[in-house]
Design a protein around this motif. Sequence first.
Motif, PDB file in Angstrom:
ATOM      1  N   GLY A 221       6.258  11.314 -22.208  1.00  0.00           N
ATOM      2  CA  GLY A 221       4.466  11.805 -21.400  1.00  0.00           C
ATOM      3  C   GLY A 221       4.998  12.220 -20.405  1.00  0.00           C
ATOM      4  O   GLY A 221       5.407  11.873 -19.652  1.00  0.00           O
ATOM      5  N   THR A 222       3.301  12.417 -19.707  1.00  0.00           N
ATOM      6  CA  THR A 222       3.110  12.805 -18.672  1.00  0.00           C
ATOM      7  C   THR A 222       3.407  11.219 -17.484  1.00  0.00           C
ATOM      8  O   THR A 222       4.344  11.777 -16.442  1.00  0.00           O
ATOM      9  N   THR A 223       3.215  10.404 -17.377  1.00  0.00           N
ATOM     10  CA  THR A 223       3.752   9.021 -16.175  1.00  0.00           C
ATOM     11  C   THR A 223       5.340   8.469 -16.365  1.00  0.00           C
ATOM     12  O   THR A 223       6.457   8.490 -15.889  1.00  0.00           O
ATOM     13  N   GLU A 224       6.158   8.841 -18.015  1.00  0.00           N
ATOM     14  CA  GLU A 224       7.636   9.137 -17.662  1.00  0.00           C
ATOM     15  C   GLU A 224       8.016  10.032 -16.659  1.00  0.00           C
ATOM     16  O   GLU A 224       9.670   9.449 -16.559  1.00  0.00           O
ATOM     17  N   ALA A 225       7.306  11.736 -16.716  1.00  0.00           N
ATOM     18  CA  ALA A 225       7.814  12.489 -16.743  1.00  0.00           C
ATOM     19  C   ALA A 225       7.535  11.976 -14.737  1.00  0.00           C
ATOM     20  O   ALA A 225       9.117  12.468 -13.672  1.00  0.00           O
ATOM     21  N   GLY A 226       6.691  11.163 -14.396  1.00  0.00           N
ATOM     22  CA  GLY A 226       7.000  11.105 -13.443  1.00  0.00           C
ATOM     23  C   GLY A 226       8.264  10.028 -12.260  1.00  0.00           C
ATOM     24  O   GLY A 226       8.292  10.184 -11.277  1.00  0.00           O
ATOM     25  N   LEU A 227       8.089   8.836 -13.234  1.00  0.00           N
ATOM     26  CA  LEU A 227       9.102   7.718 -13.059  1.00  0.00           C
ATOM     27  C   LEU A 227      10.182   8.698 -13.139  1.00  0.00           C
ATOM     28  O   LEU A 227      11.438   8.241 -12.471  1.00  0.00           O
ATOM     29  N   ASN A 228      10.604   9.515 -14.022  1.00  0.00           N
ATOM     30  CA  ASN A 228      12.091   9.601 -13.492  1.00  0.00           C
ATOM     31  C   ASN A 228      12.295  10.195 -12.493  1.00  0.00           C
ATOM     32  O   ASN A 228      13.494  10.604 -11.679  1.00  0.00           O
ATOM     33  N   SER A 229      10.910  11.437 -12.136  1.00  0.00           N
ATOM     34  CA  SER A 229      10.942  11.661 -10.872  1.00  0.00           C
ATOM     35  C   SER A 229      11.335  11.116  -9.512  1.00  0.00           C
ATOM     36  O   SER A 229      12.221  11.342  -8.693  1.00  0.00           O
ATOM     37  N   LEU A 230      10.480   9.844  -9.781  1.00  0.00           N
ATOM     38  CA  LEU A 230      10.654   8.869  -8.830  1.00  0.00           C
ATOM     39  C   LEU A 230      12.244   8.207  -8.437  1.00  0.00           C
ATOM     40  O   LEU A 230      12.540   7.920  -7.333  1.00  0.00           O
ATOM     41  N   PHE A 235      13.539   5.877  -5.156  1.00  0.00           N
ATOM     42  CA  PHE A 235      12.617   5.797  -4.914  1.00  0.00           C
ATOM     43  C   PHE A 235      12.635   3.802  -4.391  1.00  0.00           C
ATOM     44  O   PHE A 235      12.332   3.042  -3.763  1.00  0.00           O
ATOM     45  N   ASP A 236      13.553   3.307  -5.774  1.00  0.00           N
ATOM     46  CA  ASP A 236      13.962   1.320  -5.294  1.00  0.00           C
ATOM     47  C   ASP A 236      15.259   1.516  -3.754  1.00  0.00           C
ATOM     48  O   ASP A 236      14.813   1.082  -3.753  1.00  0.00           O
ATOM     49  N   THR A 237      15.418   2.565  -3.915  1.00  0.00           N
ATOM     50  CA  THR A 237      16.372   2.394  -2.606  1.00  0.00           C
ATOM     51  C   THR A 237      15.440   2.913  -0.720  1.00  0.00           C
ATOM     52  O   THR A 237      15.501   1.812   0.102  1.00  0.00           O
ATOM     53  N   ILE A 238      14.245   3.523  -1.128  1.00  0.00           N
ATOM     54  CA  ILE A 238      12.968   3.782  -0.124  1.00  0.00           C
ATOM     55  C   ILE A 238      12.281   2.441  -0.079  1.00  0.00           C
ATOM     56  O   ILE A 238      12.058   2.269   1.005  1.00  0.00           O
TER      57      ILE A 238
END
Length: 260
Positions: A221-230, A235-238
């Motif tokens: 879905g859409t959320t998963e697409a965004g989370l994969n991009s993060l 994102f975790d290192t940032i």
Amino acid sequence: MDVHIVGLGNLGSAFLNGLKDLDVNIYLYDDSNEVRQSIQKNYSITPEKSLTAIRDGVLLLCIKPQNINEFFHTHKDKIEKDVLICTPVAGLEIRTIETNLDNNILRIMPNLLIRDKTGFIPYASNYEGDYLNFIKNILENLGTVKEVEESMFPIITALSGSGPAWYYELSNQLVNSGTELGLSLDDSELIIKELVKALPALVDEDETFKDLVNKVKSPGGTTEAGLNSLNNDSFDTIILDAIRKATQKSTEISKELTNE
Ligand SMILES: NC(=O)c1ccc[n+]([C@@H]2O[C@H](COP(=O)([O-])OP(=O)(O)OC[C@H]3O[C@@H](n4cnc5c(N)ncnc54)[C@H](OP(=O)(O)O)[C@@H]3O)[C@@H](O)[C@H]2O)c1
């Protein structure tokens, strides 16, 4: 109980707002004429410019770390031994205050949510028990209270003291993304504000934040697409780097205040 709040900026005024309906006598002090006028207008209490002698009750020190040494230098002789010193000043350690004052000291690290009595208030102290019942009668009215090791204050300061800023900055970036991709600023701000206001209702004591993320995302879905991009953009290192920097800053301030 008498509570003397020194410094009525962001945090001092949040304390004032949280305390104003409780059974306490509030005395206020701030250097700034502008701040004193604003407090007088909003709370009908007239603050003094600076602290005069206090014999008992609680001194709630809400000034910036850079003003602390000057404050102790000028005022320590006006503070009697029975006064409880309560301080949320980032980096100000109990042992540093003890070099100036022989009092009971309660170090706390609240955030601005105490304003509406929904804060989290970690604390450490140099005494046993609950002197003046300040924790039970006052702090517990402003939020959830928890005793912690003082050595944990730098990371707690970064996570909790600065905590609202991380969520506000994330929200700010979401608003910017909305406008970048075609929404008006008003609509984008409205969507994110409504979202942030609704989120607490979904936070459940028994579920981790990871569980909550998984509830929103569906496979492909859409959320998963965004989370994969993060994930791909680290994102975790940032986030870890930002919290590490804030933690280090707290430790640096402690060293400056102790002249190490
Ligand atoms: N803001 C937060 O969310 C937060 C969270 C946790 C902990 N803290 C801690 O709380 C403290 C205050 O932060 P803040 O954001 O509220 O700072 P702030 O907005 O700058 O407020 C400090 C106020 O204290 C006044 N002041 C300075 N020295 C004084 C003195 N000797 N007597 C009377 N008033 C004095 C300042 O006046 P002038 O500007 O004229 O000097 C200013 O109005 C800091 O040490 C910070 O580490 C803040």
